[in-house]
Design an enzyme around this catalytic site. Sequence first.
Site, PDB file in Angstrom:
ATOM      1  N   ASP A   1       0.853  -1.187   0.000  1.00 33.06           N
ATOM      2  CA  ASP A   1       0.000   0.000   0.000  1.00 33.06           C
ATOM      3  C   ASP A   1       0.888   1.236   0.000  1.00 33.06           C
ATOM      4  O   ASP A   1       1.865   1.310   0.768  1.00 33.06           O
ATOM      5  CB  ASP A   1      -0.913   0.013   1.235  1.00 33.06           C
ATOM      6  CG  ASP A   1      -1.955  -1.090   1.198  1.00 33.06           C
ATOM      7  OD1 ASP A   1      -2.286  -1.542   0.095  1.00 33.06           O
ATOM      8  OD2 ASP A   1      -2.420  -1.499   2.281  1.00 33.06           O
TER       9      ASP A   1
ATOM     10  N   ASP B   1      -7.045  -1.860  -4.226  1.00 29.78           N
ATOM     11  CA  ASP B   1      -8.089  -1.567  -3.239  1.00 29.78           C
ATOM     12  C   ASP B   1      -9.185  -0.687  -3.841  1.00 29.78           C
ATOM     13  O   ASP B   1     -10.375  -0.906  -3.600  1.00 29.78           O
ATOM     14  CB  ASP B   1      -7.483  -0.877  -2.018  1.00 29.78           C
ATOM     15  CG  ASP B   1      -6.496  -1.762  -1.280  1.00 29.78           C
ATOM     16  OD1 ASP B   1      -6.623  -2.993  -1.390  1.00 29.78           O
ATOM     17  OD2 ASP B   1      -5.598  -1.221  -0.614  1.00 29.78           O
TER      18      ASP B   1
END
Length: 213
Positions: A148, A167
């Site tokens: 991330d 995501d």
Amino acid sequence: MAEQRKSTGDGNAKLHAPRKPKTAPAPVRADMRLTGWIVAAVIALDQALKYWVVHILRLDRVQEIDLLPPWLNLRMAWNPGVNFGLFASDESAMRWVLIGIAIAISLWVWIWIRRTAPGPLARISAGLLIGGALGNVIDRLTYGAVADFLNMSLPNWQNPYSFNVADISIFAGAIGLVLMPQKKPEPEKPARRPRRTGPAADKTDKTRDEPEN
């Protein structure tokens, strides 16, 4: 006389001949090429950005890069769980459990969309969800955790969480599938009475054609 008996016999044979069972129509299958292209595009974009951030910018070492502060920044975070760190665990068993769940959900969504044959919006949404899920699966197989790196904050408020393109794709795909219009069930058509053939049918037709007394 013999010809009349022969024709009568043929009529009775037609009347009592067993009917051929009707074959059920082939189930409708959706054209999944659009979904497949969306899956491939999401995986390619997600993995390209992760490679650029991790290996080119070396964000895993730098940790922080400001782009448009505070609105958009790069903040490195290795997520062993799902979105926003849910179900995070250092145990390798949880890693394989999450991989199995992601693959199972992706297969279920693919089969569901293929069987229900919905419109383009649902097929695009399915492609976004599957592509995002498989993009994070590749991270778990490659790095052991999901990479991330995107962080969006506000003035006087720092968002502690980071996310990635996969995501965003999963979230958009799930919303699209939830908002997918449902097909209305078609009303059942009344069954048509079979048409009789032979002398009995001729007798019935004659009776109907005779005027009432």
